[in-house]
Scaffold this motif. Structure first.
Motif, PDB file in Angstrom:
ATOM      1  N   ALA A 161       0.822  -1.215   0.000  1.00  0.00           N
ATOM      2  CA  ALA A 161       0.000   0.000   0.000  1.00  0.00           C
ATOM      3  C   ALA A 161       0.851   1.259   0.000  1.00  0.00           C
ATOM      4  CB  ALA A 161      -0.972  -0.002   1.187  1.00  0.00           C
ATOM      5  N   SER A 162       1.953   1.228  -0.728  1.00  0.00           N
ATOM      6  CA  SER A 162       2.909   2.327  -0.896  1.00  0.00           C
ATOM      7  C   SER A 162       4.149   2.104  -0.040  1.00  0.00           C
ATOM      8  CB  SER A 162       2.255   3.685  -0.624  1.00  0.00           C
ATOM      9  OG  SER A 162       3.111   4.732  -1.045  1.00  0.00           O
ATOM     10  N   GLN A 163       4.542   3.073   0.768  1.00  0.00           N
ATOM     11  CA  GLN A 163       5.863   3.085   1.403  1.00  0.00           C
ATOM     12  C   GLN A 163       6.051   1.979   2.451  1.00  0.00           C
ATOM     13  OE1 GLN A 163       6.814   7.080   2.937  1.00  0.00           O
ATOM     14  NE2 GLN A 163       5.149   7.841   1.683  1.00  0.00           N
ATOM     15  N   THR A 164       7.264   1.439   2.471  1.00  0.00           N
ATOM     16  CA  THR A 164       7.703   0.578   3.573  1.00  0.00           C
ATOM     17  C   THR A 164       8.877   1.224   4.290  1.00  0.00           C
ATOM     18  OG1 THR A 164       6.911  -1.547   2.730  1.00  0.00           O
ATOM     19  CG2 THR A 164       8.862  -1.607   4.133  1.00  0.00           C
ATOM     20  N   THR A 165       9.807   1.748   3.537  1.00  0.00           N
ATOM     21  CA  THR A 165      10.908   2.527   4.109  1.00  0.00           C
ATOM     22  C   THR A 165      10.942   3.883   3.413  1.00  0.00           C
ATOM     23  OG1 THR A 165      12.618   1.878   2.518  1.00  0.00           O
ATOM     24  CG2 THR A 165      12.272   0.405   4.405  1.00  0.00           C
ATOM     25  N   THR A 166      11.339   4.904   4.153  1.00  0.00           N
ATOM     26  CA  THR A 166      11.533   6.231   3.576  1.00  0.00           C
ATOM     27  C   THR A 166      12.642   6.916   4.345  1.00  0.00           C
ATOM     28  OG1 THR A 166       9.188   6.411   2.970  1.00  0.00           O
ATOM     29  CG2 THR A 166      10.462   8.439   2.973  1.00  0.00           C
ATOM     30  N   LEU A 167      13.513   7.565   3.623  1.00  0.00           N
ATOM     31  CA  LEU A 167      14.619   8.267   4.260  1.00  0.00           C
ATOM     32  C   LEU A 167      14.083   9.479   5.019  1.00  0.00           C
ATOM     33  CD1 LEU A 167      17.731   7.977   4.344  1.00  0.00           C
ATOM     34  CD2 LEU A 167      17.839   9.645   2.510  1.00  0.00           C
ATOM     35  N   ALA A 168      14.498   9.639   6.264  1.00  0.00           N
ATOM     36  CA  ALA A 168      14.092  10.802   7.051  1.00  0.00           C
ATOM     37  C   ALA A 168      14.827  12.042   6.552  1.00  0.00           C
ATOM     38  CB  ALA A 168      14.394  10.571   8.529  1.00  0.00           C
ATOM     39  N   SER A 169      14.206  13.197   6.721  1.00  0.00           N
ATOM     40  CA  SER A 169      14.775  14.446   6.210  1.00  0.00           C
ATOM     41  C   SER A 169      16.186  14.690   6.723  1.00  0.00           C
ATOM     42  CB  SER A 169      13.878  15.624   6.597  1.00  0.00           C
ATOM     43  OG  SER A 169      12.588  15.461   6.080  1.00  0.00           O
ATOM     44  N   GLU A 170      16.409  14.395   8.011  1.00  0.00           N
ATOM     45  CA  GLU A 170      17.723  14.686   8.594  1.00  0.00           C
ATOM     46  C   GLU A 170      18.825  13.761   8.082  1.00  0.00           C
ATOM     47  OE1 GLU A 170      15.388  12.390  11.873  1.00  0.00           O
ATOM     48  OE2 GLU A 170      14.985  13.846  10.276  1.00  0.00           O
ATOM     49  N   ASP A 171      18.414  12.677   7.388  1.00  0.00           N
ATOM     50  CA  ASP A 171      19.411  11.725   6.873  1.00  0.00           C
ATOM     51  C   ASP A 171      19.647  11.877   5.378  1.00  0.00           C
ATOM     52  OD1 ASP A 171      19.724  10.501   9.377  1.00  0.00           O
ATOM     53  OD2 ASP A 171      17.987   9.222   9.037  1.00  0.00           O
ATOM     54  N   ALA A 172      18.961  12.825   4.755  1.00  0.00           N
ATOM     55  CA  ALA A 172      18.978  12.925   3.298  1.00  0.00           C
ATOM     56  C   ALA A 172      20.378  13.063   2.718  1.00  0.00           C
ATOM     57  CB  ALA A 172      18.094  14.089   2.841  1.00  0.00           C
ATOM     58  N   LEU A 173      21.251  13.828   3.370  1.00  0.00           N
ATOM     59  CA  LEU A 173      22.606  14.022   2.879  1.00  0.00           C
ATOM     60  C   LEU A 173      23.556  12.941   3.406  1.00  0.00           C
ATOM     61  CD1 LEU A 173      22.985  17.906   3.160  1.00  0.00           C
ATOM     62  CD2 LEU A 173      22.461  16.549   1.145  1.00  0.00           C
ATOM     63  N   ARG A 174      23.386  12.599   4.676  1.00  0.00           N
ATOM     64  CA  ARG A 174      24.297  11.641   5.313  1.00  0.00           C
ATOM     65  C   ARG A 174      24.165  10.244   4.717  1.00  0.00           C
ATOM     66  NH1 ARG A 174      24.588   8.295   9.964  1.00  0.00           N
ATOM     67  NH2 ARG A 174      22.363   8.487  10.334  1.00  0.00           N
ATOM     68  N   LYS A 175      22.957   9.888   4.264  1.00  0.00           N
ATOM     69  CA  LYS A 175      22.716   8.546   3.732  1.00  0.00           C
ATOM     70  C   LYS A 175      22.258   8.623   2.273  1.00  0.00           C
ATOM     71  CE  LYS A 175      23.662   6.023   7.357  1.00  0.00           C
ATOM     72  NZ  LYS A 175      24.697   4.951   7.349  1.00  0.00           N
ATOM     73  N   LEU A 176      22.956   9.427   1.505  1.00  0.00           N
ATOM     74  CA  LEU A 176      22.617   9.616   0.106  1.00  0.00           C
ATOM     75  C   LEU A 176      22.546   8.261  -0.611  1.00  0.00           C
ATOM     76  CD1 LEU A 176      22.182  12.258  -1.511  1.00  0.00           C
ATOM     77  CD2 LEU A 176      24.488  11.983  -2.400  1.00  0.00           C
ATOM     78  N   GLY A 177      21.425   8.012  -1.287  1.00  0.00           N
ATOM     79  CA  GLY A 177      21.260   6.762  -2.019  1.00  0.00           C
ATOM     80  C   GLY A 177      20.476   5.712  -1.270  1.00  0.00           C
ATOM     81  N   SER A 178      20.248   5.931   0.030  1.00  0.00           N
ATOM     82  CA  SER A 178      19.495   4.968   0.820  1.00  0.00           C
ATOM     83  C   SER A 178      17.999   5.217   0.695  1.00  0.00           C
ATOM     84  CB  SER A 178      19.901   5.053   2.290  1.00  0.00           C
ATOM     85  OG  SER A 178      19.020   4.290   3.102  1.00  0.00           O
ATOM     86  N   ALA A 179      17.215   4.140   0.821  1.00  0.00           N
ATOM     87  CA  ALA A 179      15.758   4.255   0.873  1.00  0.00           C
ATOM     88  C   ALA A 179      15.278   4.401   2.308  1.00  0.00           C
ATOM     89  CB  ALA A 179      15.102   3.044   0.223  1.00  0.00           C
ATOM     90  N   GLY A 180      16.212   4.583   3.233  1.00  0.00           N
ATOM     91  CA  GLY A 180      15.858   4.885   4.611  1.00  0.00           C
ATOM     92  C   GLY A 180      15.631   3.665   5.478  1.00  0.00           C
ATOM     93  N   LYS A 181      15.052   3.923   6.643  1.00  0.00           N
ATOM     94  CA  LYS A 181      14.724   2.862   7.588  1.00  0.00           C
ATOM     95  C   LYS A 181      13.235   2.513   7.465  1.00  0.00           C
ATOM     96  CE  LYS A 181      18.191   3.741  11.174  1.00  0.00           C
ATOM     97  NZ  LYS A 181      18.414   4.020  12.614  1.00  0.00           N
ATOM     98  N   PRO A 182      12.865   1.318   7.957  1.00  0.00           N
ATOM     99  CA  PRO A 182      11.444   0.947   7.915  1.00  0.00           C
ATOM    100  C   PRO A 182      10.591   1.963   8.670  1.00  0.00           C
ATOM    101  CG  PRO A 182      12.803  -0.951   8.457  1.00  0.00           C
ATOM    102  CD  PRO A 182      13.708   0.239   8.496  1.00  0.00           C
ATOM    103  N   LEU A 183       9.390   2.220   8.137  1.00  0.00           N
ATOM    104  CA  LEU A 183       8.446   3.066   8.839  1.00  0.00           C
ATOM    105  C   LEU A 183       8.037   2.399  10.156  1.00  0.00           C
ATOM    106  CD1 LEU A 183       6.209   4.308   5.880  1.00  0.00           C
ATOM    107  CD2 LEU A 183       8.242   5.387   6.863  1.00  0.00           C
TER     108      LEU A 183
END
Length: 476
Positions: free
Chosen positions: A291-313
């Motif tokens: 139903a759409s997102q499972t992981t999303t990169l948090a705003s504060e990690d956008a630069l530090r984790k460039l290329g990542s799809a983030g942590k699980p919601l």
């Protein structure tokens, strides 16, 4: 039980703007009123609670009213992709077996279906009263959407009320919800990326600025005006906006909070260019089954984790299956579908509670997910794994390359070898690209052939169809 989402929202914030389209606005109160009126007309035509209604229409305010009307009536929505061929649509109709088909315009398709009505036909009948339910069961199927079919026959995925609500909740806990939030919706409403925005709107009390289709110039104009705060996109849409901004020397204003980019790995080159244009890109990972997102990169990690799809919601779990660093991505949580319809109905999507996605990725030491590629797209060459997305990302670093698609072709010596399809935005040659790529990737990852094309094959949600690239090679 959950409350009737639209009715609850209309009672809480009746005068808040729910929808903008061109110069028109709908408050939540107006949207609820129009949805009930259309639902009563559907009821006149014989549609009742528990029935399945297929909808084929373009993204516009009337479609939103029709979707809400069907939900108010207690019907399941089969959302059909208007970009599909008649053969593909007929397959999905036969597979999902809806009771009725509702279309915005007969002239678009000559689909043979007995119980078929146009929006106008329904609009012109009288209203027939029905009891609007105040509460909805969380297990109730809200939508049935077909997978993109990038690996074969698409499957009809059941998405329950709980799936949608828990996904929207997880997204809210990650991104935050603000009184002035306004989501620019250029993704088609028949796709989970578009429909999830509709669900967030009634759940959060958030405004949607709706566009019938994506147009880079129009999207940029709206963002520069400061009216929208977020947007959903796929990588190719991001690249098109970047190209326009770069050509005009423009950057996004600080009023814009983020563009959520899904649909596959985003080339690092795009992300780096976005930083220069003040575009906060939050890469996300999800699918029709979640139903759409499972992981999303948090705003504060956008630069530090460039290329990542983030942590699980918050309500989602992700693990990597396999003995190697890169393995299959598996997902668990209340946003994950419990099953399919039609031919795939007997297939349980879960194994011990986990959805095996068929996507390959890895998690770093801090628990951030990096999506590598589809398992089915993996090229095994001489025993070495080659991920097409990695080769594509290297190719788009070249200043003359706009887009790239990579697939494998059969080879007597190595088994399979990579082949590149390239869309150019400047002048270059195959020899120049070969020289450039030698500095980017190991020798076994180098494309053996280059095809220069005007465009790449994509599905209705702009995902690259690598199997069509493979079929082109096979047939030439």
């Amino acid at each position: 039980m959950y409350p009737n989402l639209l009715m609850k929202r209309a009672s809480l914030t009746p005068d808040r703007v729910a929808l903008r389209f061109n110069e028109q606005e709908w408050t939540f109160a107006r949207l609820a009123e129009e949805a009930i009126e259309f639902a009563e007309k559907l009821h006149t035509k014989g549609m009742e609670k528990g029935m399945r209604i297929a909808i084929l229409a373009s993204s516009n305010p009337k479609l939103i009213v029709v979707m809400h009307a069907c939900m108010q009536l207690g019907c399941e929505l089969v959302l059909l992709n208007e970009r599909l061929s008649e053969e593909e649509l007929n397959y999905q109709l036969a597979d999902s077996a809806p009771d009725y088909l509702v279309v915005d315009d007969y002239n678009k398709r000559s689909l043979s279906f007995s119980n078929k009505y146009s929006f106008d036909e329904i609009e012109n009948v009288g209203r027939s009263f029905f009891e609007v339910e105040k509460d909805w069961t969380k297990e109730r199927t809200i939508t049935i959407m077909y997978t993109s079919g990038t690996t074969g026959r698409p499957k009809g995925v059941r998405q329950s009320l709980e799936n949608h609500v828990m996904n929207a909740t997880g997204s809210a806990l990650n991104l935050g919800v603000h009184p002035n939030d306004c989501w620019l919706c250029t993704m088609p409403l028949f796709h989970i990326s578009g429909f999830s925005i509709l669900m967030r709107s009634v759940y959060y009390g958030m405004t949607i600025n709706l566009h019938t289709k994506f147009d880079a110039e129009a999207a940029i104009k709206e963002i520069l005006s400061g009216t929208v705060t977020r947007m959903s996109a796929v990588a190719v849409m991001l690249e098109r906006m970047l190209t326009v901004l770069e050509s005009k020397g423009l950057s996004f204003p600080n009023t814009f909070q983020s563009v959520i980019v899904g649909g596959g790995p985003v080339p690092l080159n795009y992300l780096e260019r976005a930083i220069e244009r003040n575009i906060p890109v939050l890469q996300t990972y999800g699918m029709t089954e979640t139903a759409s997102q499972t992981t999303t990169l948090a705003s504060e990690d956008a630069l530090r984790k460039l290329g990542s799809a983030g942590k699980p919601l918050f309500f989602a779990d992700v693990r990597i299956d396999g003995n190697e660093e890169i393995g299959e991505i598996c997902i668990k949580g209340p946003h994950v579908t419990k099953g399919y319809v039609g031919a795939a109905e007997s297939t349980n999507p879960l194994v011990d509670g986990w959805l095996h996605t068929g996507d390959m990725g890895y998690m770093d030491e801090e628990g951030y997910l990096f999506v590598v590629d589809r398992r089915s797209d993996l090229i095994i060459s001489g025993g070495e794994n080659i991920y097409p997305a990695e080769v594509e990302q290297a190719l788009v670093k070249h200043p003359a390359v706009k887009e790239a698609g990579v697939t494998g072709k059969l080879d007597d010596k190595w088994g399979r070898v990579p082949v590149a399809f390239v869309v150019l935005k400047g002048e270059t040659s195959e020899e120049e690209l070969r020289t450039f790529m030698k500095k980017q990737l190991a020798p076994y990852k180098q494309p053996v052939d280059y095809y220069f094309v005007d465009q790449l094959p994509r599905n209705g949600s702009n995902k690259l169809l690598r199997r069509e690239l493979f079929n082109y090679i096979k047939n030439t």
